[in-house]
Design an enzyme around this catalytic site. Sequence first.
Site, PDB file in Angstrom:
ATOM      1  N   ASP A   1      -7.746  -6.044  -3.437  1.00  0.00           N
ATOM      2  CA  ASP A   1      -7.368  -5.806  -2.044  1.00  0.00           C
ATOM      3  C   ASP A   1      -7.142  -7.096  -1.282  1.00  0.00           C
ATOM      4  O   ASP A   1      -7.548  -8.157  -1.722  1.00  0.00           O
ATOM      5  CB  ASP A   1      -8.538  -5.095  -1.343  1.00  0.00           C
TER       6      ASP A   1
ATOM      7  N   LYS B   1      -2.932  -3.697   1.500  1.00  0.00           N
ATOM      8  CA  LYS B   1      -1.999  -3.229   2.523  1.00  0.00           C
ATOM      9  C   LYS B   1      -1.965  -4.305   3.584  1.00  0.00           C
ATOM     10  O   LYS B   1      -2.928  -4.455   4.326  1.00  0.00           O
ATOM     11  CB  LYS B   1      -2.481  -1.901   3.124  1.00  0.00           C
TER      12      LYS B   1
ATOM     13  N   MET C   1     -13.822  -2.321  11.005  1.00  0.00           N
ATOM     14  CA  MET C   1     -12.417  -2.157  11.427  1.00  0.00           C
ATOM     15  C   MET C   1     -12.345  -1.829  12.913  1.00  0.00           C
ATOM     16  O   MET C   1     -11.626  -0.901  13.329  1.00  0.00           O
ATOM     17  CB  MET C   1     -11.745  -1.037  10.597  1.00  0.00           C
TER      18      MET C   1
HETATM   19  N1  SAH Z   1     -15.886  -1.718   1.611  1.00  0.00           N
HETATM   20  C1  SAH Z   1     -16.007  -2.762   2.586  1.00  0.00           C
HETATM   21  C2  SAH Z   1     -15.398  -2.358   3.913  1.00  0.00           C
HETATM   22  C3  SAH Z   1     -13.910  -2.198   3.842  1.00  0.00           C
HETATM   23  S1  SAH Z   1     -13.208  -1.777   5.377  1.00  0.00           S
HETATM   24  C4  SAH Z   1     -17.489  -3.153   2.742  1.00  0.00           C
HETATM   25  O1  SAH Z   1     -18.351  -2.448   2.227  1.00  0.00           O
HETATM   26  O2  SAH Z   1     -17.746  -4.177   3.347  1.00  0.00           O
HETATM   27  C5  SAH Z   1     -12.696  -3.347   5.977  1.00  0.00           C
HETATM   28  C6  SAH Z   1     -13.586  -3.802   7.083  1.00  0.00           C
HETATM   29  O3  SAH Z   1     -14.791  -4.313   6.569  1.00  0.00           O
HETATM   30  C7  SAH Z   1     -13.036  -4.943   7.907  1.00  0.00           C
HETATM   31  O4  SAH Z   1     -12.117  -4.500   8.868  1.00  0.00           O
HETATM   32  C8  SAH Z   1     -14.290  -5.472   8.546  1.00  0.00           C
HETATM   33  O5  SAH Z   1     -14.722  -4.630   9.580  1.00  0.00           O
HETATM   34  C9  SAH Z   1     -15.270  -5.337   7.408  1.00  0.00           C
HETATM   35  N2  SAH Z   1     -15.388  -6.574   6.621  1.00  0.00           N
HETATM   36  C10 SAH Z   1     -15.024  -6.752   5.350  1.00  0.00           C
HETATM   37  N3  SAH Z   1     -15.329  -8.007   4.951  1.00  0.00           N
HETATM   38  C11 SAH Z   1     -15.892  -8.617   6.019  1.00  0.00           C
HETATM   39  C12 SAH Z   1     -16.446  -9.912   6.251  1.00  0.00           C
HETATM   40  N4  SAH Z   1     -16.475 -10.832   5.297  1.00  0.00           N
HETATM   41  N5  SAH Z   1     -16.956 -10.186   7.463  1.00  0.00           N
HETATM   42  C13 SAH Z   1     -16.958  -9.253   8.448  1.00  0.00           C
HETATM   43  N6  SAH Z   1     -16.451  -8.029   8.272  1.00  0.00           N
HETATM   44  C14 SAH Z   1     -15.928  -7.704   7.092  1.00  0.00           C
END
Ligand code: SAH
Length: 459
Positions: free
Chosen positions: A247, A269, A382
Site C-alpha cells: 500500500d 490508491k 483518516m
Molecule cells: N491498518 C492501519 C490503518 C489504515 S487506515 C493501521 O492499523 O494503522 C490509514 C490511516 O491510518 C491513516 O489515514 C492514518 O489515520 C493512520 N495511520 C497509518 N499510519 C500512520 C502513521 N505512521 N502515523 C499516524 N497515523 C497513521
Amino acid sequence: MKTFPMFLQMAGRHVVIVGGGEQAAQKARLMLKTEARLVLVAPELDPELSDLVCQGRAEQVTTLSIDVFRGAALVFVATGCVGLDYAVHALAKEAGALVNVVDRPALCDAVTPSLVDRDPVVVAISTEGTAPVLARLIKSQMETLLEPALGDLAAFAGRLRPAVARVIPRQERRFFWNWVFSGPPRQAMARGAARDASRLVKDALADGGPAPVQGAIALVGAGPGAADLLTLRALRLLQEADVIYYDRLVDPAVLELARRDAERVFVGKEVGACAWPQDRINAVIVAAAKQGRKVVRLKSGDPGIFGRLEEECAAARAAGMPVEIVPGITAASAAAASLGRGLTERGATDRVMLATATCKPGDPDPDWAGMLQQGTTLAVYMGVQKAATMVRHLSNAGIPMTLPVEIVSHASTARETGITCTLGQLTDALHAHGVASPAIIFIRWAKGSTALALPECAA
Ligand code: SAH
C-alpha cells in the site's frame, strides 16, 4: 581484508587457555561449543573453570611449558598481567601455535568473531575491530532472521544427503534442497513441528520429489512505519514471498527487508486516483496465488484495522486459497507511544475507541458523540480531511470544546510530528500546522473531568 574468515577443524584437537579468571572463562564458554578438548593452564582456577575440570570437560595444567602448546588448534592467553601475556605469547609462537591474546590485538594471529550459533549452521561476523557495536547490531539482526530450529533442520538435511543423492536425480537436487530450506519443511521446523518437517521430506523422497508448490496468501501487517516495529512473523513471510503487493502507507524501509528477488507491486490508491480499485487488488492477489506463488499482501499497521481485510480474505477463500493473517502494530499504538503515554490510563480512560472518519461512500457520518463519553480515548483514523465535520457533530452534541486533543502524523517515522490543542481549536490547528495524512487524532475525555485546560495550540 586484514583478517580472513576460516572455520577451524576442532574435533580431535585441543585448545589451550592460559589464565584462570573471568576472561579465561569467557573463552572457555566459547570453546565448549566446539568438540575440542580444553586445557586450562593456571595455578588456580575460578569456580566456573574448576567445575569444568571436575566434570571432566577440561584438564588443568599448573606449570607452563612449551609442550602444552604443540599441536593446539588455538591458544588463548588471558593471564591478566601484561608481562606474562607477552612471555606466554612468545612461548606459544615458538611452538607454532595460532595465538589470541585477550585485549591485545597486536599479539593476535586470530580474532574471535561475533557468532550466531545455529550449530551446525554458524554465522561469524567481524568488523576487524573497527565497529564492535555494528557487529553486535548485525548479530541481533541475524538472530531474528535465523529461527532457533534452523540448526536442527540443517543437521537433519545433512543426515539425509546420501538418501537424497540416491533418489533425486542430480539436475533436480538443487530444487529439492531449495524446497527443504525455503518451503514447507523449514516452515514446519520453524514452528516447532520437527516430526511434520521430517515426514514432509521423507514423503517427498519416497515420491521422487516434492509435491507441486501450492500458492498461499498472507495478509501481513507492516506496522506504522518504522521497520523495526515489524513482527518477526511478518519479517519471515516477507523473506519467503515470491510477490508482495503493498500500500501507499507501507514504509520503503519495510520493503527493504523483503527477499531481494521478490516482485514488488504497488497497489496503493493515490489520493484522488483509484488506479487499483479493491476488486482489481483482490483479483491479482488470487491470480498470483493460483500460479503457485507465495503472495504477501502488505498493509500498513494492523491489516485488521481499517484495512479492508475482509474483502481480500473473502476473495482468497472463495478461490479455495489458504490465507493467513499476520497482525501488526496499529498506528494508534505507535502514536500513543510517540506521545509517551498509553492508549488507556487506569482510572481516567478505561476505554479506547478506534474509529475511522472516512467510511464507505454513502454511509452516514459516524456517531462521534456516541463514541466519545467520559473515560474514553478516541483515536480517529483518516480524520484530517473530516475534522471540521467531526468537531461540528461533537459541538452540537454538547461535548466540551475544551477537551484535550493530540495529533500525531507519520508516527514512528523520521517525518513524525505532534501537535496539542483543544477540541475547539482542532480544525484551525490542523490548518495552521499543515498537518498531512497519515495522522491519528486523539481526543481524550478523562473520567471526572469536564475538560482539561490546555495552553494555546502548541506544536
Ligand atoms: N491498518 C492501519 C490503518 C489504515 S487506515 C493501521 O492499523 O494503522 C490509514 C490511516 O491510518 C491513516 O489515514 C492514518 O489515520 C493512520 N495511520 C497509518 N499510519 C500512520 C502513521 N505512521 N502515523 C499516524 N497515523 C497513521
